[in-house]
Enzyme design. Sequence first.
Site, mmCIF file in Angstrom:
data_model
loop_
_atom_site.group_PDB
_atom_site.id
_atom_site.type_symbol
_atom_site.label_atom_id
_atom_site.label_comp_id
_atom_site.label_asym_id
_atom_site.label_seq_id
_atom_site.Cartn_x
_atom_site.Cartn_y
_atom_site.Cartn_z
ATOM 1 C CG HIS A 399 -0.460 0.521 2.467
ATOM 2 N ND1 HIS A 399 0.664 0.026 3.078
ATOM 3 C CD2 HIS A 399 -0.925 1.506 3.283
ATOM 4 C CE1 HIS A 399 0.868 0.673 4.214
ATOM 5 N NE2 HIS A 399 -0.068 1.567 4.363
ATOM 6 N N GLY A 402 5.963 2.891 3.650
ATOM 7 C CA GLY A 402 6.193 2.432 5.027
ATOM 8 C C GLY A 402 7.299 3.253 5.665
#
Lengths: 476, 126
Positions: A399, A402
């Site tokens: 996604h 990070g």
Amino acid sequence: MQKTRLKRKSECEWHIEPFGDMRVPAVIFASGDLIEDMDDKVYEQVTNVAKLPGIQKASYAMPDAHWGYGFPIGGVAAFDPDEGGVISAGGVGFDISCGVRTLHTGLSREDVEAVKEPLAEALFRSIPAGVGSRGQIHLNPKEMDDMLEGGAQWAVSRGYGNKNDLIYIEEKGCMSGADPSAVSPQAKKRQKDEMGTLGSGNHYLEIQEVVEVYHTDTADAFGIAPGDIVLSIHCGSRGLGHQIGTEFLRSMVLAAPGYGLRLPDRELACAPINSEIGQQYLGAMRSAMNCAMANRQIITHLTREAFSRILPRAELDLLYDVSHNTCKLEEHDIDGVIKSVFVHRKGATRSFGPGHPDIPEAYRSAGQPVLIGGTMGTASYILCGTDETMGHAFGSAVHGAGRRMSRRKATKQWKGRSVVDDLHKRGIIIRSPSLRGVAEEAPGAYKEVSEVVNAADEAGLARKVARVEPIICVKG
Amino acid sequence: MGIRGYGPDPAEAFAQAALALTSVVTDLELVAPLNMVEVHCELDDPELLLVDWLNAVIYEMATRKMLFSRYKVYIDGPRLKGQMWGEPVVVEKHQPAVEIKGATYTSLRLAEDADGRWMAQCVVDV
């Protein structure tokens, strides 16, 4: 994380065979370098998830996985209600249905460069961002419930955007099964002033240039080519989702012993899917998913209004809208049997392969667009699901980049003003209400997004389609 | 983001943990303790009560659009009364960095050390 604790199955796939109370193996998708950088807590959390009742196949961690609460961020796990499967508020996250929406603009770099400063200012003024910001849309109780049931479809019916937008949103903009009566008055109150707001932290609105295309056929299907200008919005369900997460995490912690759940850690609190709390959470979480999709739809409308004042010939059509904090009922092949399972994706994007009926017709032969947010100084990526994807992690991918550094450490290393100035020298305009927020979000505080994306591509979680780089970033 | 408060008793450790919560958002010295808000929580488990208290603070911050720089906590068995003093968010003044979404049960701990000092900690999601 030490690689010696894992069994390497391929270049980017690492297994942990079941031990102790683990019901299934744990699988981490990452390059060797990413594994070495990964927090040991990911090992602990991904194996703890493997101990939960009703879990199917394996507990997965994506290449951008990092320490979360309960589930790792970048964690994927599916549960079968008929096998005592559970649903976990911590397995979805507080920012329910946080996601990324990307729009075409029909503009070139020259078009944007000619009005870059006034455009950045117009977007910053039009889209409420940051702590304490208030939206212009205030819903009465009936409208709030309608929004929670209707999602982006409700927003379009209220004049925020057009019907064509809905084709390119997961679930066509409306998650069925939402139950606004399962959403507390406190959660609704927390949302009262927050419709059409961006939020803070890693949320943003960016104007980006497509700088590289890796797979021309898919890029053609998605309607993008090098030099195109696109716009991406990253935000979620705002205060409503945060409050639902808070309340159900609590009620699941308190109820777990009553359900006979032996949890390895209190933070893994969950409830059987078919229990009263499980069903209430499902109804509330789906309402929050609709809230997030409505929110991104309203922000799209505000963005179009801002463009109409500065660059009226822009055509802001949706490329796609994905959510990366969800739990969805999906059909998957589990050891040769098609089963309906509840797939938790916490900091993980759905990544369905070609032919899947949930993909818009225009993209169906190519695969689902997977939108990956990077940082305001590096890049973001557009990927797509492949035939191979569905065999890994229930059709899921990464996604985002990070974090590799805490917010506190980042503010010690960078000053917000110098981050803004440095990026300005590189042609990137930042607008944010908080310079401290900019320092905390400095590009260097994140992992290199290209490493994460390359690992996802190598592991077969999704295929790289295009790289986009920021030109203007409105930070929350 | 982890937050931690220390105090001679659990109540003061809870108050200090709330100060740490504010400092995740802004610099404490920028927030004038002008207006008081009171909250009540009740739970048998003292550690879970800490999370309830912090989430009550987060809720007041979010719905009142306020920041708080002074806290007073009273604990009587399972019952907690919390008072917080602060002011409405002014972006230019406070430069708030990030919203706090919620307090979690991760790294949750309330403990007394050998010197009788209490520590209250957990991870908050931002």
